[in-house]
Design a protein around this motif. Structure first.
Motif, PDB file in Angstrom:
ATOM      1  N   ASP A 140      -9.213 -16.680 -10.388  1.00 17.29           N
ATOM      2  CA  ASP A 140     -10.042 -17.212 -11.311  1.00 17.29           C
ATOM      3  C   ASP A 140     -10.524 -18.588 -10.626  1.00 17.29           C
ATOM      4  N   ALA A 141      -9.325 -19.292  -9.859  1.00 19.51           N
ATOM      5  CA  ALA A 141      -9.680 -20.665  -9.571  1.00 19.51           C
ATOM      6  C   ALA A 141     -10.723 -20.581  -8.281  1.00 19.51           C
ATOM      7  N   SER A 142     -10.953 -19.266  -7.671  1.00 13.84           N
ATOM      8  CA  SER A 142     -11.914 -19.303  -6.693  1.00 13.84           C
ATOM      9  C   SER A 142     -13.165 -19.144  -6.899  1.00 13.84           C
ATOM     10  N   GLY A 143     -13.748 -19.164  -8.225  1.00 11.07           N
ATOM     11  CA  GLY A 143     -15.235 -18.999  -8.779  1.00 11.07           C
ATOM     12  C   GLY A 143     -15.736 -17.771  -8.401  1.00 11.07           C
ATOM     13  N   GLY A 144     -14.890 -16.749  -8.286  1.00 10.86           N
ATOM     14  CA  GLY A 144     -15.594 -15.317  -7.648  1.00 10.86           C
ATOM     15  C   GLY A 144     -15.641 -15.134  -6.239  1.00 10.86           C
ATOM     16  N   ALA A 145     -15.168 -16.217  -5.267  1.00  8.33           N
ATOM     17  CA  ALA A 145     -15.158 -16.055  -3.996  1.00  8.33           C
ATOM     18  C   ALA A 145     -13.927 -15.118  -3.491  1.00  8.33           C
ATOM     19  N   LEU A 146     -13.384 -14.784  -4.358  1.00  8.34           N
ATOM     20  CA  LEU A 146     -12.102 -13.838  -4.014  1.00  8.34           C
ATOM     21  C   LEU A 146     -11.849 -12.867  -4.967  1.00  8.34           C
ATOM     22  N   SER A 147     -11.112 -11.708  -4.364  1.00  3.84           N
ATOM     23  CA  SER A 147     -10.614 -10.724  -5.373  1.00  3.84           C
ATOM     24  C   SER A 147      -9.285 -10.570  -5.027  1.00  3.84           C
ATOM     25  N   LEU A 148      -8.408  -9.821  -5.670  1.00  2.14           N
ATOM     26  CA  LEU A 148      -7.039  -9.530  -5.571  1.00  2.14           C
ATOM     27  C   LEU A 148      -6.829  -8.188  -5.307  1.00  2.14           C
ATOM     28  N   THR A 149      -6.079  -7.713  -4.350  1.00  2.24           N
ATOM     29  CA  THR A 149      -5.645  -6.316  -3.961  1.00  2.24           C
ATOM     30  C   THR A 149      -4.147  -6.402  -4.181  1.00  2.24           C
ATOM     31  N   LEU A 202      -4.701 -24.862  -2.692  1.00  2.00           N
ATOM     32  CA  LEU A 202      -4.459 -23.658  -2.030  1.00  2.00           C
ATOM     33  C   LEU A 202      -5.535 -22.696  -1.991  1.00  2.00           C
ATOM     34  N   VAL A 203      -6.274 -22.651  -2.853  1.00  2.00           N
ATOM     35  CA  VAL A 203      -7.325 -21.492  -3.108  1.00  2.00           C
ATOM     36  C   VAL A 203      -8.587 -21.903  -1.977  1.00  2.00           C
ATOM     37  N   ARG A 204      -8.717 -23.242  -1.966  1.00  5.86           N
ATOM     38  CA  ARG A 204      -9.885 -23.765  -1.053  1.00  5.86           C
ATOM     39  C   ARG A 204      -9.510 -23.572   0.300  1.00  5.86           C
ATOM     40  N   GLY A 205      -7.958 -23.557   0.432  1.00  4.21           N
ATOM     41  CA  GLY A 205      -7.579 -23.598   1.945  1.00  4.21           C
ATOM     42  C   GLY A 205      -7.787 -22.171   2.365  1.00  4.21           C
ATOM     43  N   ILE A 206      -7.805 -21.007   1.590  1.00  2.00           N
ATOM     44  CA  ILE A 206      -7.892 -19.767   2.163  1.00  2.00           C
ATOM     45  C   ILE A 206      -9.261 -18.872   1.938  1.00  2.00           C
ATOM     46  N   SER A 207     -10.192 -19.657   1.130  1.00  2.00           N
ATOM     47  CA  SER A 207     -11.181 -19.149   0.463  1.00  2.00           C
ATOM     48  C   SER A 207     -12.386 -19.206   1.835  1.00  2.00           C
ATOM     49  N   PRO A 208     -13.100 -17.999   1.934  1.00  2.00           N
ATOM     50  CA  PRO A 208     -14.384 -18.217   3.100  1.00  2.00           C
ATOM     51  C   PRO A 208     -14.992 -19.476   2.889  1.00  2.00           C
ATOM     52  N   GLY A 209     -14.884 -20.397   3.947  1.00  2.00           N
ATOM     53  CA  GLY A 209     -15.868 -21.514   3.846  1.00  2.00           C
ATOM     54  C   GLY A 209     -15.196 -22.379   2.915  1.00  2.00           C
ATOM     55  N   GLY A 210     -13.956 -22.161   2.350  1.00  3.51           N
ATOM     56  CA  GLY A 210     -13.415 -23.203   1.512  1.00  3.51           C
ATOM     57  C   GLY A 210     -14.039 -23.180   0.370  1.00  3.51           C
ATOM     58  N   GLY A 211     -14.590 -22.179  -0.277  1.00 10.71           N
ATOM     59  CA  GLY A 211     -15.648 -22.010  -1.556  1.00 10.71           C
ATOM     60  C   GLY A 211     -15.108 -22.147  -2.779  1.00 10.71           C
ATOM     61  N   ALA A 212     -13.885 -22.762  -3.200  1.00 10.97           N
ATOM     62  CA  ALA A 212     -13.237 -22.690  -4.495  1.00 10.97           C
ATOM     63  C   ALA A 212     -13.804 -24.202  -4.869  1.00 10.97           C
ATOM     64  N   PRO A 213     -14.155 -24.070  -6.276  1.00  7.81           N
ATOM     65  CA  PRO A 213     -14.421 -25.045  -6.915  1.00  7.81           C
ATOM     66  C   PRO A 213     -13.587 -26.452  -6.628  1.00  7.81           C
ATOM     67  N   SER A 214     -14.126 -27.677  -6.783  1.00  3.20           N
ATOM     68  CA  SER A 214     -13.176 -28.836  -6.582  1.00  3.20           C
ATOM     69  C   SER A 214     -12.429 -29.009  -7.783  1.00  3.20           C
ATOM     70  N   PRO A 215     -11.200 -29.755  -7.857  1.00  2.09           N
ATOM     71  CA  PRO A 215     -10.665 -29.875  -9.079  1.00  2.09           C
ATOM     72  C   PRO A 215     -11.346 -31.200  -9.821  1.00  2.09           C
TER      73      PRO A 215
END
Length: 491
Positions: free
Chosen positions: A30-39, A478-491
């Motif tokens: 949810d915090a990734s803004g759609g950049a990540l899924s969960l497996t 955390l999510v920014r650090g692992i998202s492709p391109g650091g694409g998680a929204p800023s807090p």
């Protein structure tokens, strides 16, 4: 938008670990803004009862996530349980290790790029799989920051702590970075394994492997454990080596009152609906907790003499000859003292099976919680502002109890166990429980202070995960650090 990558979670089969980890994974997505899924790679549990529990969790989580969040569950091939193990942690270690080839194959076969692999605390041997695949590797730590600090210290303190825990008459205190001196009686029972020390080496192994992680995702918050989190960050747990980054994103409490609208209320909740606000003390000892016959008798006498309303989830011992440690449904007529139910039926309910703990703790009728101090149960109680009576049974629960009383101030102590020299000798007499119940329900200054502090920490927990709070910021970092391109929204 379609996810650009996936995070792979490998949870343990124990319900408290499994559900907490899935809830944390959903938060990350949810915090990734759609950049990540969960497996989620699902190991088949080693006993039929545990396997059935996990299957139920997967069904419910799949249904709850449908159309809302991108979560996929993938079952791993079954493996044969190991034989000849002399300690519970040895069994768990080897059983998880047998899954390593299947985990590697499953990750290599995923359609999406893998942003990170996150393994449970008790699956850290699988960090090697992520290393071989050149993928960032994190540990999800479903316990406290205090236990994390202690585990990081275990390799360095073996010659001292292991010897002292082996001594049945050992007294004194031990230093956990970030905490006041901890009496030996509050050291985690899982380390000594009844004084045989067969488990210590496995927890020491996990303590070493924590240092190999890219980061540690902790189900706690700065508001709850500021001292120990500072000690870890300052390098006081592993002198000379920086510990991995700790992402305190908790409390992770998977609860939504909306589910009450989807199914009839549980019988325990219907009973609570008939009770005055704040009048009921709730007793529950977790998914693996049960009391023996003598202890049930003392607990019943203490509750009866306390004069307070109560809801007691009473489970029976594991089935004879079974490898599954889970409690069974209790035979109340056989388990309880003669006449107890008849004498207390106007103000008490004893329930012999599983009960919806979070829904019960959320109920306005509940004013106190006698708990085994499992960390999930503790966080649920804090989330709903319910003061506690710690009655630790196994695992790291004794250290949790120490934090609740000494650090957080949200609990009324069972007085008779304070001087116990070994954690496996904690037997609670009726008078002790009677006094603690009266105290937590507000009859003493200690109880009143615990109630006030519980209300304060309820607000602090909710503030931590709300926008701008410490856990909210930690999660997004955390999510920014692992998202492709650091694409998680800023807090």
């Amino acid at each position: 938008m379609a996810a650009a990558a996936t995070i792979v979670f490998v949870p343990c089969w124990a319900s408290g670990h499994f559900m907490s980890m899935i809830a944390a994974g959903k938060r990350m997505v949810d915090a990734s803004g759609g950049a990540l899924s969960l497996t989620v790679l699902v190991m088949q549990a080693p006993t039929p009862a545990k396997a059935s529990e996990v299957e139920g969790h997967v069904r419910r989580e799949s249904a709850a996530s449908a159309g809302l969040i991108d979560v996929r569950f993938q079952s791993l091939p079954a493996v044969e349980p190991p034989t000849g193990c002399v300690a519970p942690e040895e069994f768990n270690f080897r059983y998880v290790q047998f899954h390593a080839p299947h985990v590697e194959e499953a990750i290599a076969g995923l359609a999406l790029p893998v942003a990170a692999v996150v393994v449970d605390l008790f699956c850290m041997q699988l960090l090697d799989v992520a290393g071989q695949l050149a993928v960032p590797r994190h540990v999800y730590f479903a316990s406290t920051g205090a236990f994390l600090a202690l585990m990081l210290r275990l390799p360095a303190i073996r010659d001292d702590l292991a010897v002292r825990l082996r001594d049945a008459d050992a007294e004194g205190t031990f230093h956990v970075p970030g905490l006041p001196p901890v009496p030996l009686a509050y050291m985690p029972a899982c380390l000594s394994n009844g004084g045989k020390m067969r488990n210590y080496e496995w927890f020491e192994y996990y303590g070493r492997r924590l240092m190999d992680a890219s980061g540690i995702i902790l189900n706690s918050s700065v508001q709850l454990e500021r001292g120990v989190l500072a000690a870890i960050a300052d390098g006081r747990c592993v002198p000379g080596r920086p510990a991995p980054a700790v992402h305190a994103i908790g409390p992770v409490v998977w609860f939504s009152p909306a589910h009450r609208e989807l199914e009839p209320p549980h019988v325990c909740v219907r009973w609570l609906d008939t009770q005055p606000s704040g009048s009921v003390v709730f007793l529950c000892f977790g998914s693996n907790g049960f009391l023996d016959e003598a202890q049930v008798g003392e607990a019943a006498a203490g509750l009866e003499r306390s004069g307070h309303r109560f809801l007691w989830v009473l489970r029976g011992p594991p089935a004879a000859g079974s490898r599954d440690p889970s409690p069974t449904d209790a035979d109340l007529d056989a388990a309880l003292p003669a006449g107890f139910q008849a004498r207390t039926q106007a103000r008490g309910l004893v329930w012999p099976a599983w009960a919806p703990q979070k829904e019960i703790l959320a109920h306005p009728a509940v004013g106190g919680f006698v708990t085994h101090c499992g960390w999930n149960s503790t966080l649920e109680s804090l989330w709903f502002g319910v003061p506690m009576v710690p009655w630790p049974l196994y695992g790291e629960q004794h250290l949790n109890a120490f934090e609740l009383v000494r650090e957080m101030g949200v609990a009324v102590q069972l007085k008779g166990v304070v001087g116990a020299s070994k954690v496996d000798l904690w037997f609670v007499e009726a008078a002790e429980l009677e006094a603690a119940v009266r105290g937590v329900m507000g009859a003493t200054e200690e109880g009143r202070k615990a109630r006030e502090k519980a209300a304060d920490l309820k607000a602090a927990c909710r503030k931590a995960v709300a926008e701008g709070g410490s856990s909210y910021v930690a999660l997004r970092k955390l999510v920014r650090g692992i998202s492709p391109g650091g694409g998680a929204p800023s807090p």
